[in-house]
Structure formats: C-alpha cells, structure tokens
Design an enzyme around this catalytic site. Structure first.
Site, PDB file in Angstrom:
ATOM      1  N   ARG A  92     -16.032  30.221   0.938  1.00 58.85           N
ATOM      2  CA  ARG A  92     -14.864  29.233   0.706  1.00 58.85           C
ATOM      3  C   ARG A  92     -15.178  28.024  -0.018  1.00 58.85           C
ATOM      4  O   ARG A  92     -16.332  27.494  -0.007  1.00 58.85           O
ATOM      5  CB  ARG A  92     -14.250  29.053   2.192  1.00 58.85           C
ATOM      6  CG  ARG A  92     -13.952  30.316   3.031  1.00 58.85           C
ATOM      7  CD  ARG A  92     -13.773  29.698   4.482  1.00 58.85           C
ATOM      8  NE  ARG A  92     -13.364  30.754   5.437  1.00 58.85           N
ATOM      9  CZ  ARG A  92     -12.432  31.167   5.867  1.00 58.85           C
ATOM     10  NH1 ARG A  92     -11.283  30.438   5.408  1.00 58.85           N
ATOM     11  NH2 ARG A  92     -12.206  32.132   6.773  1.00 58.85           N
ATOM     12  N   MET A 103      -7.591  26.465  -4.011  1.00 60.65           N
ATOM     13  CA  MET A 103      -8.983  27.119  -4.565  1.00 60.65           C
ATOM     14  C   MET A 103      -8.904  28.211  -3.923  1.00 60.65           C
ATOM     15  O   MET A 103      -8.361  28.928  -2.885  1.00 60.65           O
ATOM     16  CB  MET A 103      -9.954  26.122  -4.521  1.00 60.65           C
ATOM     17  CG  MET A 103      -9.811  24.864  -5.644  1.00 60.65           C
ATOM     18  SD  MET A 103     -11.140  23.991  -5.337  1.00 60.65           S
ATOM     19  CE  MET A 103     -10.899  23.024  -3.913  1.00 60.65           C
ATOM     20  N   ARG A 336      -9.680  19.962  10.160  1.00 60.46           N
ATOM     21  CA  ARG A 336      -9.589  19.231   9.362  1.00 60.46           C
ATOM     22  C   ARG A 336      -8.209  18.210   9.625  1.00 60.46           C
ATOM     23  O   ARG A 336      -7.715  18.687  10.277  1.00 60.46           O
ATOM     24  CB  ARG A 336      -9.512  19.655   7.537  1.00 60.46           C
ATOM     25  CG  ARG A 336      -8.234  20.601   7.698  1.00 60.46           C
ATOM     26  CD  ARG A 336      -8.132  21.102   6.290  1.00 60.46           C
ATOM     27  NE  ARG A 336      -6.915  22.066   6.313  1.00 60.46           N
ATOM     28  CZ  ARG A 336      -6.837  23.095   5.313  1.00 60.46           C
ATOM     29  NH1 ARG A 336      -7.754  23.197   4.483  1.00 60.46           N
ATOM     30  NH2 ARG A 336      -5.776  23.781   5.481  1.00 60.46           N
ATOM     31  N   HIS A 454       1.697  29.468   3.067  1.00 57.97           N
ATOM     32  CA  HIS A 454       1.500  28.753   1.984  1.00 57.97           C
ATOM     33  C   HIS A 454       2.780  28.130   1.637  1.00 57.97           C
ATOM     34  O   HIS A 454       2.763  26.797   1.422  1.00 57.97           O
ATOM     35  CB  HIS A 454       1.225  29.574   0.748  1.00 57.97           C
ATOM     36  CG  HIS A 454       1.175  29.104  -0.565  1.00 57.97           C
ATOM     37  ND1 HIS A 454       2.136  28.802  -1.432  1.00 57.97           N
ATOM     38  CD2 HIS A 454       0.175  28.515  -1.180  1.00 57.97           C
ATOM     39  CE1 HIS A 454       1.582  28.239  -2.533  1.00 57.97           C
ATOM     40  NE2 HIS A 454       0.655  27.833  -2.416  1.00 57.97           N
ATOM     41  N   ARG A 561      17.931  -8.530 -13.875  1.00 57.45           N
ATOM     42  CA  ARG A 561      17.808  -8.110 -15.469  1.00 57.45           C
ATOM     43  C   ARG A 561      19.439  -8.629 -15.894  1.00 57.45           C
ATOM     44  O   ARG A 561      20.419  -7.866 -15.578  1.00 57.45           O
ATOM     45  CB  ARG A 561      17.918  -6.846 -16.007  1.00 57.45           C
ATOM     46  CG  ARG A 561      16.571  -6.293 -15.563  1.00 57.45           C
ATOM     47  CD  ARG A 561      16.263  -4.806 -15.855  1.00 57.45           C
ATOM     48  NE  ARG A 561      14.994  -4.259 -15.447  1.00 57.45           N
ATOM     49  CZ  ARG A 561      14.775  -3.688 -14.143  1.00 57.45           C
ATOM     50  NH1 ARG A 561      15.867  -3.734 -13.287  1.00 57.45           N
ATOM     51  NH2 ARG A 561      13.706  -3.332 -13.616  1.00 57.45           N
ATOM     52  N   ARG A 617      16.067 -13.358 -15.090  1.00 55.21           N
ATOM     53  CA  ARG A 617      15.362 -13.334 -16.223  1.00 55.21           C
ATOM     54  C   ARG A 617      16.506 -13.361 -17.419  1.00 55.21           C
ATOM     55  O   ARG A 617      17.668 -12.732 -17.437  1.00 55.21           O
ATOM     56  CB  ARG A 617      14.781 -11.912 -16.610  1.00 55.21           C
ATOM     57  CG  ARG A 617      14.069 -11.730 -17.858  1.00 55.21           C
ATOM     58  CD  ARG A 617      13.542 -10.463 -18.023  1.00 55.21           C
ATOM     59  NE  ARG A 617      14.430  -9.252 -18.380  1.00 55.21           N
ATOM     60  CZ  ARG A 617      13.867  -8.312 -18.452  1.00 55.21           C
ATOM     61  NH1 ARG A 617      12.767  -7.660 -18.519  1.00 55.21           N
ATOM     62  NH2 ARG A 617      15.085  -7.143 -18.581  1.00 55.21           N
ATOM     63  N   GLU A 745       3.974 -10.777 -20.588  1.00 60.43           N
ATOM     64  CA  GLU A 745       4.097  -9.530 -21.258  1.00 60.43           C
ATOM     65  C   GLU A 745       3.376  -9.179 -22.569  1.00 60.43           C
ATOM     66  O   GLU A 745       3.250  -8.044 -22.833  1.00 60.43           O
ATOM     67  CB  GLU A 745       5.404  -9.436 -21.576  1.00 60.43           C
ATOM     68  CG  GLU A 745       6.617  -9.277 -20.535  1.00 60.43           C
ATOM     69  CD  GLU A 745       7.954  -9.453 -20.778  1.00 60.43           C
ATOM     70  OE1 GLU A 745       8.442  -8.276 -20.598  1.00 60.43           O
ATOM     71  OE2 GLU A 745       8.538 -10.523 -21.224  1.00 60.43           O
ATOM     72  N   SER A 764       5.521 -13.749 -13.677  1.00 62.98           N
ATOM     73  CA  SER A 764       5.905 -12.750 -13.525  1.00 62.98           C
ATOM     74  C   SER A 764       5.415 -11.820 -14.569  1.00 62.98           C
ATOM     75  O   SER A 764       5.716 -11.559 -15.665  1.00 62.98           O
ATOM     76  CB  SER A 764       7.090 -12.512 -13.017  1.00 62.98           C
ATOM     77  OG  SER A 764       7.433 -11.168 -12.804  1.00 62.98           O
ATOM     78  N   GLY A 766       5.171  -8.641 -16.445  1.00 66.70           N
ATOM     79  CA  GLY A 766       5.870  -7.655 -17.040  1.00 66.70           C
ATOM     80  C   GLY A 766       4.903  -6.494 -17.492  1.00 66.70           C
ATOM     81  O   GLY A 766       4.955  -6.450 -18.770  1.00 66.70           O
ATOM     82  N   THR A 767       4.444  -5.652 -16.704  1.00 66.60           N
ATOM     83  CA  THR A 767       3.225  -4.823 -17.197  1.00 66.60           C
ATOM     84  C   THR A 767       3.976  -3.567 -17.893  1.00 66.60           C
ATOM     85  O   THR A 767       3.010  -2.915 -18.411  1.00 66.60           O
ATOM     86  CB  THR A 767       2.651  -4.411 -15.786  1.00 66.60           C
ATOM     87  OG1 THR A 767       3.651  -4.061 -14.781  1.00 66.60           O
ATOM     88  CG2 THR A 767       1.839  -5.543 -15.219  1.00 66.60           C
ATOM     89  N   ASP A 769       5.845  -3.959 -20.497  1.00 61.88           N
ATOM     90  CA  ASP A 769       5.433  -4.363 -22.103  1.00 61.88           C
ATOM     91  C   ASP A 769       4.208  -4.648 -22.146  1.00 61.88           C
ATOM     92  O   ASP A 769       3.441  -4.459 -23.661  1.00 61.88           O
ATOM     93  CB  ASP A 769       6.231  -5.631 -22.421  1.00 61.88           C
ATOM     94  CG  ASP A 769       7.687  -5.169 -22.945  1.00 61.88           C
ATOM     95  OD1 ASP A 769       7.805  -4.126 -23.571  1.00 61.88           O
ATOM     96  OD2 ASP A 769       8.859  -5.688 -22.466  1.00 61.88           O
ATOM     97  N   CYS A 831       6.782  -7.504 -12.096  1.00 63.15           N
ATOM     98  CA  CYS A 831       7.954  -6.877 -11.609  1.00 63.15           C
ATOM     99  C   CYS A 831       8.203  -5.632 -12.426  1.00 63.15           C
ATOM    100  O   CYS A 831       9.436  -5.176 -12.595  1.00 63.15           O
ATOM    101  CB  CYS A 831       9.059  -7.905 -12.349  1.00 63.15           C
ATOM    102  SG  CYS A 831       8.899  -8.533 -13.846  1.00 63.15           S
ATOM    103  N   TYR A 851       3.174 -11.755  -4.955  1.00 59.27           N
ATOM    104  CA  TYR A 851       4.395 -10.786  -4.523  1.00 59.27           C
ATOM    105  C   TYR A 851       4.489  -9.582  -5.733  1.00 59.27           C
ATOM    106  O   TYR A 851       3.621  -9.814  -6.697  1.00 59.27           O
ATOM    107  CB  TYR A 851       5.727 -11.256  -4.432  1.00 59.27           C
ATOM    108  CG  TYR A 851       6.295 -11.830  -5.651  1.00 59.27           C
ATOM    109  CD1 TYR A 851       7.014 -10.968  -6.550  1.00 59.27           C
ATOM    110  CD2 TYR A 851       6.108 -12.876  -6.328  1.00 59.27           C
ATOM    111  CE1 TYR A 851       7.617 -11.433  -7.659  1.00 59.27           C
ATOM    112  CE2 TYR A 851       6.733 -13.763  -7.264  1.00 59.27           C
ATOM    113  CZ  TYR A 851       7.218 -12.812  -8.253  1.00 59.27           C
ATOM    114  OH  TYR A 851       7.903 -13.150  -9.216  1.00 59.27           O
TER     115      TYR A 851
END
Length: 888
Positions: A92, A103, A336, A454, A561, A617, A745, A764, A766-767, A769, A831, A851
């Site tokens: 197994r 598997m 488990r 299953h 926005r 913004r 950004e 803040s 702006g991940t 961009d 954000c 935050y």
C-alpha cells in the site's frame, strides 16, 4: 548509504516525513501494543531516489527489501512463495499527507499457481484461496500491468450472470477457478506474457507501481487542489496479510471514532462479513452499519471499541481506522486523522475542548480555512422543499444542496462545466478516475457504495454535496439515463437536485438559501479572534457588501473601489462628459454632477461601518474603460451625448494604449486631471462629516492613492487631496482627522518605501498588480500559461492566488522594513485577492502587517487563517528552541 526500509517496530508517529502517515501510524500502533500484522515500510526517500535514478529501484534498496522479507518470514513462521505455508502481503502507498483513494493498493501478493493450492490446503477453504488469488491477479493487472479494471470486471460479472447469482460471495470455488483462467488469458492478451509467478518479482514490480502512482493524474490533481508539494514522495507499506474473506467468522471494515459528517461523539463506520478491505471502500457490496458488528463478532466488537477510544485519546483527534477480523480475531490495519466535513470539524473541535482533550489553540487548527466554504454552502429553500417530494433517497454522504444537469461520465461533467453549465455527476459508483468530474460537478449522486465509499470520502474532503448508495435508482451509464423507482427515466442533460444533508433526490431545479453562521462555529471563531494578531478587513464597494462583511466578522474596509460606482447608468454619462471635456473647468463641471452620487455612496458605507476604518481608493482604471470601442457603439453614444462621431472617435483613439495596465491609470490620472481627486476627496470628507454629525460618532476616513512609483508622484497628488480635505473640514466648521496613504503596487514603490513613507501614513499592498509587474505576467492573459507552469513544476502555485513569497514577498518584506524605518507607526495591510489566501495570510503575519483585506465571504476563513498563523509560529518557535537545547 542511508536506511531506506524500516520494520514496524523501528518507527513511531514522529517519523511521518520518512515513513509517510500510514507507515508512521502502523509503527506507532505496534509500539503501543495493538494487534497490528507485522510488516515494514519503504521510505519516501526511496521514492524520491527512484525518480532521481530514472525510475529504477537501486540495488541497495532491493537488498534491504529482501532482508525485511526474511525478517517477516521469521516473525510469521511463513515462507514467501511456499506451496505449504505461503506468506502473503499487502502493498500500500502511504504519503506524508493523507491522500485517500488517490494512489494504489495491492492485496494478497505472493500468490501463484502453486502457493494458492498450499493456501487452500492450509486453510481447508478452497473457495477462500481462489477468491484471494483472483483478487490479486485483478489488482496486480490493474495497478502494475496497466490493464483496465473493466476487462476483469467483464469476466467476473459474466460468470455471475452465467451462474444466475447477484453477489460475489455466491460464486463457488470452481467458479472462481474459471474466473482465474479468464483473468490469466486477459494478462496474456494484453501483455504478451504469462502472469508472473515469482513472488519477489511480484513484490518489486508492485513497489515500483506504488512509487509510479505518486505521479498518476488523480494524485497530481489531488495535490494541486489541496496545495500538497509534489516533491514529498510516497512511502510503501508491505504488511503480512490477514483475511476477512475466510467465511462467516471473518470480515473487514472502516470506522471513525466520531461521525465525520455530523461530528456526533459515536463510533461511525461500516463493515462486511466475508470480505476484504477494498470491498468496503469500493462499494462492491453495500456494507452493514458498524453497530451490527456487535452481532456478528461480539468479542471483536468490544475490543474494537476499546481500541478506538484508546487511539482517539492517544492522537487527540478523530481517527479513521481500517480493521480486519480473521477467524474471530481482530487486527488493526490502519489509523489516521479522519477527514471530516466542515460542520463535523467545528463540532468535534469545540466538543474536544469541552472534554479537556485539546486546548483552544489546537482546536482552531482542526478546521482548514478552505473548509469554511462548506459552512457557507446553500441549502434548499424550505418552502420549495416542503412542496417537493423526493423521487429517491440514498445516504446523506456529504452535506449541502446542489442542482444541475445530469452527466454520467467524468469527462462529460468536466466538459459541460468548462462551458459554464452547472452539472451533477451521476455514477453507479465512483472511482479515483472520476476525480476531474467530481471537481467540476456541483454534487455527486451514486447508486452504490456506503458512507465510507470513494464518492462519500472524496466529496466530504472537497466540500461537495453528495448522496451515495441510492439503491432505489438504477444508473445506466451506457444508455445515459437514471431509472427511478416508478420506472420513469431521467436523461442526460435533464436537471435534478440532491440534498447531501438528507440523502434526498428531487426532479428539476430547487432554489437555495444561504446558511447562517452561529453556534459551535461562532464559539470556534471567537477563539480564533482571541488568538490572532492580524486584523481582518473586507474589500467592499457598496453598503450591501459592507453589511455582509460585518456579519462575517470584518473589522473595517481595506479597499473600497470607487470606479465600480461610476458604471451605473445614471452616472456614466457624467464621467464620459468629463473625459470629453477640453478644459479643466469643463471637467470640474462634469464631475460636479457625479459628486452627490459618490458622496451618497460613501455616506451609506460609513453608516454601515460606524467608527470602523474605511480605506477608499481614488479612481484607478484607465479612462478608456468608460468609453465604447466598437464603431457602432461609438456612433450611438455620440448621438446620445450630442457630440460628433469624429470627436468621440478621436478621444477613444487618444486614450487607446497598447498596455493600459502599465499606462495612464492610478495616481497618474490625478496628476493630469486633478479635478478627479478633488471631487472624490470632497465626496469622502463631506460624507464622513455628515455621518459623524448624524450618528454622533468619530470617523477617520483613509484616502488611498493608487499605483505610485515615487515619493514625488505621491506628494503631488497628496497635496491636492490634503488641500481639498482641509478646505472641506474648515468650511464645515468641524474637527476631523483623516489619513492619506498609498497602495504599494509597483516594484519601485517597494524598493523606495522609506522615501514613500515620508508622505504616506499607511501602505496597502496591492499584490495583484505587484505580482503582475514583478513577474512580467499579464494576469488577464497568462492563465493557461501559469497553469502549464504549475503542471510542469516550474511554479508550485499560481502566483495570483497564493503570494510568491520568494520574489514578490521579498519586495513586501523590504517595503515593511523600509517604511517602518521612516515612520515607525505606519499602518500596513494587504488588499489584493491574496488577502483571503491562508498561505499568504501566514506570510502577512510573519512579516508584521497590521491587517489583511479580502472579499466578504472570505472574511471568516481569513480570521481563522490569521489565528492559525499565530499557533504555527509559536509551535515552530518551540521546536526551534527544543532543537537548540533551549527553552522558549
């Protein structure tokens, strides 16, 4: 050379990374004296070496396996390949992180034409011996030789039909011998060689097959869905066989120490008499409730209940156990931590704290943030439900409500869902090959299988609605129809609705309602709030979203926005007139029409949020987004606005950019058209003043300037904002504080954050961009490319879903450090959509943000993830201190 194979008495539960979850727990159960058939584990390191060495088993690994087989022979008193007292083993998989059903497994390995006769003579049960051999040939043929299971099923089902029997157990030893002959013919026709008779060859080929299964399609998809790294590898567990198919004194089962659907503190599971383990999970026969085991095997049942209680207290978590009874003797094959629904996870966590089994910090780690989506799943409208009669009822395998068009294959479901169609996957029974269709479907309905089948297990893990074992219906996958109890039919493409909380099936579409979050969930979330350090805000652009965010526990708005407010049909004419204006005065006049709308929007949001922080913004997108692009649309708009087609067309051409996301947008709009920033600032401040007066509260608006690249750029726009805000406050004759900050950004803003912070009171990140500009990926155009990168292992995750901590994260960390050097009390948040991703939230905690902000429905998950980040950091600190010999 390293040690690649460990006997069960050489390990323990702490060796999960090396022995895999299953191997570590088998070793642990052996260590604490439970009845575990002896065996050994081939490590995850051996698996990774297998791939490193061009998918070959190294000689030293093979030699170590043979040594452990000799040890197993000595412990059991049996001989591998013997025709008198043969040693049989199961092979197994056992990954570090549990991947149920993904598997491969092989049982009864070691049987051949001679040893099967020895087994029959030894046990005085020829039918049992032949049943074990036919099972082995089928599993080996499927897993190792790659022969489709359907080929074997055709022979087996044909024999049952020929003999006029319904169940496997009704076939005689002679019938099974005929099946074995048929199976061998399939092997010869498909592979060009006889079924292998050498047990050592069987074993090595099985080990390699399990290693290969680490990278089968369904395992890769499961890892992708659950964020499991692809370089962990799987261990292989080789264990001496015990047999549940030796007649009415034997059986096999799967059980949980608590109900994995509801969380009820009662043993929950199923078992079969005269069967092997795969029969239960595969749904080949409908199993019996675990309580019935007390009637079939009373002494074994009492022993099992005691072991279940012991294991739950030992691991301090719900256990998912597999067991076999051989001739009235109980054996434990696996334990488990049990997969469970979100509802069950919450109840179990709260109950275990009240029972004194775990503490609050542990409790909040027992619910994955992603599972919270399950708690927010819709249920059927009560009135519609009362007026609807179910056409069939099955097992309530995974809660929730779903409706969709019926699809009978995984491929059909995936293809229809890709076109935007809501579908239900309907199968006789599901198998791991159906995973892609299960992912695509709104819910799953099966005619066979139990609560641990299953379909049930995988659906619960995904949070999918599932009704399993609905034996009242007949599913014809070839004719693509469901035959209902009254003999009416549902064709592929027709709609049905299923309720995974009751097991009911309904014809047509039923409307759904959103659930309420309360009770044990509220208790668990209150513990999370006590523990977490990060604040959690929401991205909300209107009062409705703001109120929803508050209901889910948001502590403010991290991103409002303003551009979304401009697209209303009453407002867009004004923004278009501003765009077409030739002078600053004309632009200001057009914007004056917009100000009351904007002010009203902000006022409603401030009223909902009270004194909680609200970050607004300023306008961010390029102006071309507000104008039509097609000639016919331009002509129509020109007539409506009373301007010439030539003028409007010229403006559209003027605003056209080859790469608008890197063009005239964000703060650059306020630099060239300061009237926009003036109007928006007036609307923000005047709205805040109105609400402060009306509700007698203190509001501190946070005005955010987007897409800055330099201190000078920010200073230029900030000057406009501050002058406007101060004028509004002065004219109103009030005292009001406000903050001006920026979005980080662009990579340059992050690299020069110390200078930018001299002008910004908050950052803040702006991940979205920032990721786009750091990678050079267009997030709107590279979806398929990124998916290919993830598939090929070039990327571990989509960087627009989970923050790239090595690259983009380094820029964030740098900006945090530099910003605080200049302004120690600077407020720092995130954000982008990353703000709701648990892995990203952990990173945000570790780098010291104040935050995170995310969409309203992700707020509960973010609260929980923020608390879990604290617990994980504390745990790692303790482990680090222990490793270094100190105390923490």
């Amino acid at each position: 050379m390293g040690k690649y194979v460990y006997s069960f008495n050489e390990g323990d539960k702490t060796m999960k990374d090396l022995l895999g979850g299953k191997g570590a727990n088998l070793a642990e159960m052996t260590k604490i004296g439970l009845p575990v058939p002896f065996g050994f584990t081939i490590t995850t390191e051996a698996c990774n070496r297998y791939y490193d060495e061009n998918r070959t088993l190294a000689d030293d690994v093979v030699e170590a396996v043979y040594e452990k087989i000799e040890e197993l022979e000595n412990v059991t008193g049996k001989k591998f390949g013997s025709d008198e007292n043969p040693l049989l083993v199961s092979v197994r998989s056992g990954a570090v992180i549990s991947m149920p059903g993904m598997m491969d497994t092989i049982l009864n390995l070691g049987l051949n034409d001679r040893s099967v006769e020895g087994l029959a003579a030894l046990t005085e049960n020829r039918r049992f011996a032949m049943d074990s051999y036919r099972r082995f040939i089928q599993m080996f043929g499927d897993v190792v030789l790659g022969i489709p299971k359907a080929e074997f099923d055709r022979v087996f089902d044909g024999r049952k039909e020929e003999k006029g029997v319904k169940f496997d157990v009704d076939l005689t030893a002679e019938d099974l011998e005929a099946v074995i002959v048929g199976y061998k013919e399939i092997v010869m026709s498909q592979t060009g060689r006889d079924f292998p008779q050498d047990p050592k060859e069987q074993l090595l080929e099985a080990v390699k097959a399990v290693f290969r299964s680490w990278n089968n399609d369904r395992a890769i998809l499961y890892r992708k869905l659950n964020g499991i790294p692809g370089d962990l590898g799987t261990a292989v567990n080789v264990q001496s066989m015990v047999f549940g198919n030796m007649g009415d004194t034997s059986g096999t089962g799967v059980a949980f120490t608590r109900n994995p659907s509801t969380g009820e503190n009662k043993i929950f599971g199923e078992f079969l008499v005269n069967a092997q383990g795969e029969d239960v999970v595969a749904g080949v026969r409908t199993p019996l409730d675990i309580d019935k085991m007390a009637e079939a095997f009373p002494d074994c049942y009492k022993g099992f209940v005691k072991i279940a209680e012991l294991l739950e207290k030992h691991y301090k978590d719900v256990q998912d156990m597999e067991f076999t009874v051989e001739r009235n003797k109980l054996y434990m094959l696996q334990t488990r931590n049990g997969k469970r629904t979100a509802q069950a996870a919450v109840k179990i966590a709260v109950d275990m704290v009240e029972e004194g089994l775990i503490d609050k910090k542990t409790a909040i780690t027992r619910l994955a943030p992603e599972q919270i989506d399950q708690l927010l799943h819709p249920a059927f409208d009560a009135a519609e439900l009362a007026a609807s009669a179910p056409v069939a009822t099955g097992l309530a395998a995974s809660p929730g409500a779903a409706c969709g068009q019926v699809c009978f294959t995984a491929q059909a479901a995936a293809e229809a869902a890709a076109k935007g169609t809501k579908v239900l996957l309907v199968r006789e029974e599901t198998s791991p090959e159906d995973l892609a269709g299960m992912v695509a479907a709104e819910g799953i309905l099966t005619a066979r299988g139990g609560m641990t089948s299953h379909a049930a297990v995988v659906a619960r893990g995904m949070g999918k609605c599932c009704v399993a074992g609905c034996s009242q219906i007949r599913v014809s996958e070839t004719e693509k129809k469901i035959i209902l109890p009254d003999d009416s039919e549902v064709q592929e493409g027709e709609y049905i609705s299923i309720d995974g909380s009751t097991g009911c099936v309904y014809l047509g579409k039923l409307n759904t309602v959103e659930p309420e979050v309360s009770g044990d969930f509220a208790t668990l979330m209150s513990w999370a709030d006590e523990i977490r350090e990060l604040k959690v805000r929401a991205n909300a652009d209107n009062p409705k979203d703001a109120a929803q965010a508050l209901a889910f526990g948001a502590e403010g708005i991290g991103l409002c926005r303003t551009e979304h407010m401009f697209f209303d049909e009453e407002r867009i004419p004004a923004i278009r007139r501003m765009i077409l204006a030739d002078t600053h005065e004309a632009k200001a006049a057009a914007l004056k029409v917009l100000k009351p709308f904007q002010q009203g929007d902000f006022k409603e949001i401030f009223k909902v949020m009270g004194e909680r922080p609200v970050t607004i913004r300023l306008l961010d997108p390029p102006l071309h987004e507000f104008l039509p692009q097609e000639k016919e649309d331009i002509e129509e708009l020109a007539k409506i606005m009373g301007v010439s087609f030539e003028k409007l067309s010229a403006k559209v051409s003027e605003l056209h950019e080859l790469n608008p996301m890197l063009g005239h947008r964000g703060c650059r709009l306020a630099v060239t058209d300061p009237e926009i920033a003036v109007m928006q600032t007036e609307a923000i401040i005047d709205a805040a003043i109105e609400v402060s007066r009306e509700d007698n509260i203190d509001i501190v608006p946070e005005i955010m300037i987007p897409l800055v690249g330099s201190k000078a750029e920010l200073a230029a726009v900030k000057k406009v904002v501050v002058e406007t805000a101060d004028r509004c406050i002065r004219d109103a004759g009030v005292d009001m504080e406000y903050m001006v900050g920026t979005m980080i950004e662009t990579p340059r803003a992050a690299l020069t954050a110390d200078a930018v912070a001299s002008e910004a009171e908050f950052f803040s990140f702006g991940t979205n961009d920032l990721t786009q500009m750091t990678f050079g990926f267009s997030r709107d155009d590279t979806g398929k490319l990124i998916e290919e990168y993830v598939t090929q292992g070039i990327m571990e995750n989509d960087p627009f879903r989970t923050l790239d901590t090595e690259g983009v994260g380094k820029l964030v960390d740098m900006a945090v450090t530099l910003g605080r050097q200049t302004r120690p009390n600077i407020k720092l948040g995130i954000c982008g959509e990353h703000g709701g991703d648990p892995k990203t939230i952990e990173f945000c905690h570790n780098v010291g943000l104040n935050y995170v902000s995310c969409s309203p429905f992700r707020v509960p998950a973010a609260r929980l993830a923020a608390a879990q980040a604290v617990v994980k950091a504390l745990s790692e600190a303790v482990q680090g201190g222990t490793k270094n010999g100190g105390s923490v």
